[in-house]
Structure formats: C-alpha cells, structure tokens
Motif scaffolding. Structure first.
Motif, PDB file in Angstrom:
ATOM      1  N   ILE A 181      64.071  29.392   2.275  1.00 33.45           N
ATOM      2  CA  ILE A 181      62.713  28.960   1.953  1.00 33.45           C
ATOM      3  C   ILE A 181      62.712  27.514   1.476  1.00 33.45           C
ATOM      4  O   ILE A 181      61.857  26.718   1.862  1.00 33.45           O
ATOM      5  N   ALA A 182      63.682  27.163   0.636  1.00 33.92           N
ATOM      6  CA  ALA A 182      63.748  25.793   0.111  1.00 33.92           C
ATOM      7  C   ALA A 182      63.965  24.784   1.230  1.00 33.92           C
ATOM      8  O   ALA A 182      63.346  23.712   1.239  1.00 33.92           O
ATOM      9  N   PHE A 183      64.837  25.079   2.161  1.00 33.41           N
ATOM     10  CA  PHE A 183      65.079  24.148   3.261  1.00 33.41           C
ATOM     11  C   PHE A 183      63.898  24.113   4.226  1.00 33.41           C
ATOM     12  O   PHE A 183      63.592  23.065   4.780  1.00 33.41           O
ATOM     13  N   ALA A 184      63.241  25.232   4.428  1.00 37.28           N
ATOM     14  CA  ALA A 184      62.075  25.256   5.317  1.00 37.28           C
ATOM     15  C   ALA A 184      60.915  24.466   4.712  1.00 37.28           C
ATOM     16  O   ALA A 184      60.188  23.779   5.426  1.00 37.28           O
ATOM     17  N   ARG A 185      60.742  24.560   3.390  1.00 33.89           N
ATOM     18  CA  ARG A 185      59.658  23.838   2.716  1.00 33.89           C
ATOM     19  C   ARG A 185      60.059  22.412   2.370  1.00 33.89           C
ATOM     20  O   ARG A 185      59.219  21.624   1.965  1.00 33.89           O
ATOM     21  N   ASN A 186      61.336  22.081   2.474  1.00 36.96           N
ATOM     22  CA  ASN A 186      61.865  20.754   2.154  1.00 36.96           C
ATOM     23  C   ASN A 186      61.550  20.387   0.702  1.00 36.96           C
ATOM     24  O   ASN A 186      60.994  19.333   0.422  1.00 36.96           O
ATOM     25  N   VAL A 187      61.940  21.275  -0.221  1.00 34.50           N
ATOM     26  CA  VAL A 187      61.705  21.008  -1.636  1.00 34.50           C
ATOM     27  C   VAL A 187      62.637  19.902  -2.111  1.00 34.50           C
ATOM     28  O   VAL A 187      63.644  19.589  -1.479  1.00 34.50           O
ATOM     29  N   GLU A 188      62.279  19.325  -3.254  1.00 37.31           N
ATOM     30  CA  GLU A 188      62.951  18.108  -3.703  1.00 37.31           C
ATOM     31  C   GLU A 188      64.443  18.316  -3.989  1.00 37.31           C
ATOM     32  O   GLU A 188      65.273  17.529  -3.574  1.00 37.31           O
ATOM     33  N   TYR A 189      64.808  19.352  -4.716  1.00 35.12           N
ATOM     34  CA  TYR A 189      66.211  19.574  -5.081  1.00 35.12           C
ATOM     35  C   TYR A 189      66.784  20.770  -4.333  1.00 35.12           C
ATOM     36  O   TYR A 189      67.344  21.692  -4.922  1.00 35.12           O
ATOM     37  N   LYS A 190      66.675  20.727  -3.023  1.00 35.18           N
ATOM     38  CA  LYS A 190      67.127  21.875  -2.224  1.00 35.18           C
ATOM     39  C   LYS A 190      68.638  22.063  -2.268  1.00 35.18           C
ATOM     40  O   LYS A 190      69.114  23.185  -2.239  1.00 35.18           O
ATOM     41  N   TRP A 191      69.407  21.005  -2.378  1.00 33.23           N
ATOM     42  CA  TRP A 191      70.866  21.157  -2.431  1.00 33.23           C
ATOM     43  C   TRP A 191      71.313  21.714  -3.776  1.00 33.23           C
ATOM     44  O   TRP A 191      72.270  22.478  -3.860  1.00 33.23           O
ATOM     45  N   GLY A 192      70.632  21.339  -4.838  1.00 30.15           N
ATOM     46  CA  GLY A 192      70.915  21.930  -6.139  1.00 30.15           C
ATOM     47  C   GLY A 192      70.567  23.409  -6.166  1.00 30.15           C
ATOM     48  O   GLY A 192      71.282  24.225  -6.744  1.00 30.15           O
ATOM     49  N   LEU A 193      69.469  23.745  -5.547  1.00 30.15           N
ATOM     50  CA  LEU A 193      69.071  25.140  -5.442  1.00 30.15           C
ATOM     51  C   LEU A 193      70.086  25.918  -4.610  1.00 30.15           C
ATOM     52  O   LEU A 193      70.437  27.045  -4.938  1.00 30.15           O
ATOM     53  N   TYR A 194      70.573  25.304  -3.549  1.00 23.85           N
ATOM     54  CA  TYR A 194      71.585  25.936  -2.697  1.00 23.85           C
ATOM     55  C   TYR A 194      72.835  26.273  -3.515  1.00 23.85           C
ATOM     56  O   TYR A 194      73.323  27.406  -3.486  1.00 23.85           O
ATOM     57  N   ALA A 195      73.327  25.283  -4.271  1.00 17.38           N
ATOM     58  CA  ALA A 195      74.533  25.497  -5.078  1.00 17.38           C
ATOM     59  C   ALA A 195      74.275  26.507  -6.193  1.00 17.38           C
ATOM     60  O   ALA A 195      75.106  27.385  -6.457  1.00 17.38           O
ATOM     61  N   GLY A 196      73.122  26.386  -6.840  1.00 18.64           N
ATOM     62  CA  GLY A 196      72.806  27.320  -7.918  1.00 18.64           C
ATOM     63  C   GLY A 196      72.665  28.745  -7.432  1.00 18.64           C
ATOM     64  O   GLY A 196      73.097  29.683  -8.109  1.00 18.64           O
ATOM     65  N   ASN A 197      72.081  28.917  -6.273  1.00 20.38           N
ATOM     66  CA  ASN A 197      71.937  30.271  -5.735  1.00 20.38           C
ATOM     67  C   ASN A 197      73.296  30.843  -5.346  1.00 20.38           C
ATOM     68  O   ASN A 197      73.549  32.031  -5.563  1.00 20.38           O
ATOM     69  N   LEU A 198      74.162  30.029  -4.798  1.00 20.16           N
ATOM     70  CA  LEU A 198      75.492  30.537  -4.436  1.00 20.16           C
ATOM     71  C   LEU A 198      76.298  30.908  -5.677  1.00 20.16           C
ATOM     72  O   LEU A 198      77.020  31.899  -5.679  1.00 20.16           O
ATOM     73  N   LEU A 199      76.169  30.111  -6.743  1.00 20.49           N
ATOM     74  CA  LEU A 199      76.979  30.361  -7.935  1.00 20.49           C
ATOM     75  C   LEU A 199      76.361  31.392  -8.880  1.00 20.49           C
ATOM     76  O   LEU A 199      77.085  32.158  -9.508  1.00 20.49           O
ATOM     77  N   LEU A 200      75.033  31.395  -9.007  1.00 19.32           N
ATOM     78  CA  LEU A 200      74.391  32.265  -9.990  1.00 19.32           C
ATOM     79  C   LEU A 200      73.466  33.309  -9.388  1.00 19.32           C
ATOM     80  O   LEU A 200      72.877  34.095 -10.121  1.00 19.32           O
ATOM     81  N   GLY A 201      73.329  33.315  -8.076  1.00 18.83           N
ATOM     82  CA  GLY A 201      72.419  34.260  -7.445  1.00 18.83           C
ATOM     83  C   GLY A 201      72.812  35.707  -7.638  1.00 18.83           C
ATOM     84  O   GLY A 201      71.964  36.589  -7.675  1.00 18.83           O
ATOM     85  N   TRP A 202      74.087  35.972  -7.800  1.00 20.19           N
ATOM     86  CA  TRP A 202      74.564  37.339  -7.956  1.00 20.19           C
ATOM     87  C   TRP A 202      74.099  37.957  -9.268  1.00 20.19           C
ATOM     88  O   TRP A 202      74.112  39.181  -9.409  1.00 20.19           O
ATOM     89  N   THR A 203      73.653  37.140 -10.230  1.00 21.93           N
ATOM     90  CA  THR A 203      73.237  37.691 -11.519  1.00 21.93           C
ATOM     91  C   THR A 203      71.862  38.342 -11.453  1.00 21.93           C
ATOM     92  O   THR A 203      71.506  39.109 -12.332  1.00 21.93           O
ATOM     93  N   GLY A 204      71.093  38.040 -10.443  1.00 22.33           N
ATOM     94  CA  GLY A 204      69.744  38.591 -10.355  1.00 22.33           C
ATOM     95  C   GLY A 204      68.748  37.648 -11.002  1.00 22.33           C
ATOM     96  O   GLY A 204      67.734  37.295 -10.411  1.00 22.33           O
TER      97      GLY A 204
END
Length: 84
Positions: A34-57
């Motif tokens: 969704i972030a890449f499709a919408r081209n949000v400002e910090y999409k790469w930070g969101l990408y890294a954060g989701n990979l590292l912390l997404g498992w927590t829910g």
C-alpha cells in the motif's frame, strides 16, 4: 502407535496449507504494498519497520495505519528565481 494413525488423510491438505501461507504472506506485506502504491513519503522506512517489527502485530498495525493515512510524497517544485 501414533495418535494420528486413526485420522483420515486428506489429499488436499498440502494445497490448503500452502494457500494459507500465501494469504498470510500477502497480509504481512500489505502495508508495504500500500505504501509503495500510494508513494508515501517514508516508504522505505515503513518497509524496514514492517520487516523488523511487523511480526509483533502492533508494528504491523502501525505500518498499515501509516501506509493508509500518511501524506503522499510531494513532487519536487521548481524553484522560482527572483525577478531582477
């Protein structure tokens, strides 16, 4: 003797399990997509954060919230030169 010996075998079970894995992977990656499709400002930070912390829910929910409600990246505005 195994406790599972009396249970019937379902030949479609591997397909069902793999389908569930694919759905789970798609849901896990949804904030990034969704972030890449919408081209949000910090999409790469969101990408890294989701990979590292997404498992927590909680990390996944925050990433999804940010992907949906964050401002889109602004296009570079040309600088206006002062009139001389």
């Amino acid at each position: 003797m195994s406790a599972l010996a009396g249970l019937p075998y379902d030949a479609n079970m591997p397909a069902i399990v793999w389908s569930m894995y694919l759905v789970a992977a798609a849901l896990y990656c949804a904030p990034m997509l969704i972030a890449f499709a919408r081209n949000v400002e910090y999409k790469w930070g969101l990408y890294a954060g989701n990979l590292l912390l997404g498992w927590t829910g909680i990390g996944w929910a925050y990433a999804l919230y940010y992907a949906v409600f964050a401002d889109k990246e602004r296009a570079a505005q040309p600088r206006l030169s002062p009139i001389r």
